[in-house]
Design an enzyme around this catalytic site. Structure first.
Site, mmCIF file in Angstrom:
data_model
loop_
_atom_site.group_PDB
_atom_site.id
_atom_site.type_symbol
_atom_site.label_atom_id
_atom_site.label_comp_id
_atom_site.label_asym_id
_atom_site.label_seq_id
_atom_site.Cartn_x
_atom_site.Cartn_y
_atom_site.Cartn_z
ATOM 1 N N GLY A 147 0.788 -1.219 0.000
ATOM 2 C CA GLY A 147 0.000 0.000 0.000
ATOM 3 C C GLY A 147 0.821 1.270 0.000
ATOM 4 N N CYS A 161 1.217 1.829 11.878
ATOM 5 C CA CYS A 161 2.317 2.549 11.237
ATOM 6 C C CYS A 161 2.862 3.671 12.107
ATOM 7 C CB CYS A 161 1.862 3.086 9.890
ATOM 8 S SG CYS A 161 1.418 1.766 8.740
#
Length: 389
Positions: free
Chosen positions: A72, A328
């Site tokens: 991604g 993240c």
């Protein structure tokens, strides 16, 4: 002690069917898809077969609209940086949202340092942008609009098709980060009107390190990776054939009715946790959209009065893996930019919320146990805290 995994928005366990498919490739198909001999042709056939499966999964008009990437982040970066390089002669204005994934937000910050102007659309308490705000922000020199399809922290589903229709007569290229949507929502790029769409394999029980970027034919494309002529000269580097085959297998596993069944399963798991928390008298609220309006696998709750760090630690000690936000940004003391966008910097939700995210390996029994564990952690902390006051 048993351990339960409820952090599927961060990553998912690889399904047995994907392991089988990848193992077959690793053991028997080692050829380079760019080679012209038998072994290369075999690899290229599998590459084409996987590309066909993935193109059909999003109703792409052609298989060459699928560009394989490492995931991604690369797909997001490629879509954004390709657009600004290809269309810089038309303007330097970009529109995105305040709740995008860091792969988008950090790229926007980079572009701001290099002469681009970025408008960050606000969201309401449900995590949704306003189409009126977007329309007002559009300018003749806007060259890119990037809006995620489903938010990874609160599960809000943005009005992508409506945005696509709004941009139909505008020069702006339209990109959506669909990483959290692909495994659980039906996606038709023709209906949505997007030019770029980003996918990552490890969010749908596929392997890590592989994903794809949908790039609509006719849109100018400037490669992000340079080197060889793989992916029709759009992404250099020898293709990760085992990963790509694994991604295609994961997509096949969730095709058609299976995806609808998974959505119902995930919704039932969320409802079970909510019912347990309610029955146990926990003081909580749902952050973002109502359960049936959010991405089916994400539930973000405000555990009133209970610090996020303490809840995470105690749930982990009890065998339950959940998170406080995006993986993240794990390890960072910075508050969630998504919750700040929803509630403001001083809101208690910023410091007292948990993200629970569900997957195919979870069942009602484990969801029930999760609800009981959260209830116990909340009651224990609040009781001890009350005694010390």
């Amino acid at each position: 002690m048993a351990h339960y995994y409820f952090d599927n928005a961060a990553t998912t366990p690889v399904s047995p069917s994907v392991v089988t498919a990848m193992t077959e490739i690793l053991q028997n198909e080692f050829g380079n898809a760019s080679s012209t001999h038998y072994f290369g042709r075999q690899a290229h056939h599998l590459l084409d077969q996987s590309r066909q499966i993935l193109a059909e999964s999003i109703h792409a008009a052609a298989t060459d609209e699928i560009i394989f990437t490492s995931g991604g982040t690369e797909s997001d970066n490629t879509a954004i940086l390709s657009t600004v390089r290809a269309y810089s002669d038309r303007g330097h204005h970009i529109i995105t949202t305040a709740i995008e994934h860091p792969a988008v937000l950090q790229t926007m910050a980079y572009l701001e340092k290099h002469g681009y102007e970025v408008t960050y659309l606000p969201v309401d308490a449900q995590g949704l942008i306003s189409l009126a705000d977007l329309k007002a922000a559009l300018r003749p020199d806007t060259i890119l609009v990037s809006v995620m399809m489903a938010n990874n922290e609160v599960g809000s589903i943005e009005p992508i098709a409506e945005i696509g229709r709004l941009l139909a007569d505008h020069q702006a290229i339209f990109h959506t980060d669909a990483v959290q949507a692909y495994g659980v929502l039906d996606i038709d790029v023709q209906r949505l009107g997007v030019d770029f769409l980003s996918i990552s394999g490890h969010k749908l029980h596929g392997p890590k390190g592989v994903g794809f970027l949908y790039a609509r034919n006719g849109v100018k494309f400037v490669p992000f990776m340079r080197g060889g002529e793989q992916e029709h000269k759009r992404r250099a580097g020898t293709e990760n054939l085992p990963g790509i085959v694994g991604l295609a297998q994961a997509a096949q596993d969730l095709a058609g009715r299976e995806k609808a069944n998974k959505r119902q399963q995930l919704l039932a798991l969320k409802q079970e946790v909510i019912q347990v928390l309610t029955a146990q008298g926990v003081d909580f609220a749902i952050n973002g959209p109502d359960v049936d309006l959010a991405a089916p696998h994400v539930l973000n709750i405000w555990l009133k009065g209970v610090p996020t760090e303490l809840a995470l630690m105690n749930l982990d000690l009890r065998g339950f893996a959940v998170s406080g936000g995006s993986a993240c940004t794990a390890g960072s003391l910075e508050p969630s930019h998504v919750l700040i966008a929803l509630f403001g910097e001083q809101a208690p939700q910023i410091r007292e919320s948990l993200r629970l995210s569900f997957g195919s390996e979870n069942d009602l029994a484990s969801a029930h146990e999760l609800g009981l564990a959260i209830s116990a952690v909340a009651h224990d902390y609040l009781q001890k805290n009350a005694q010390t006051i």
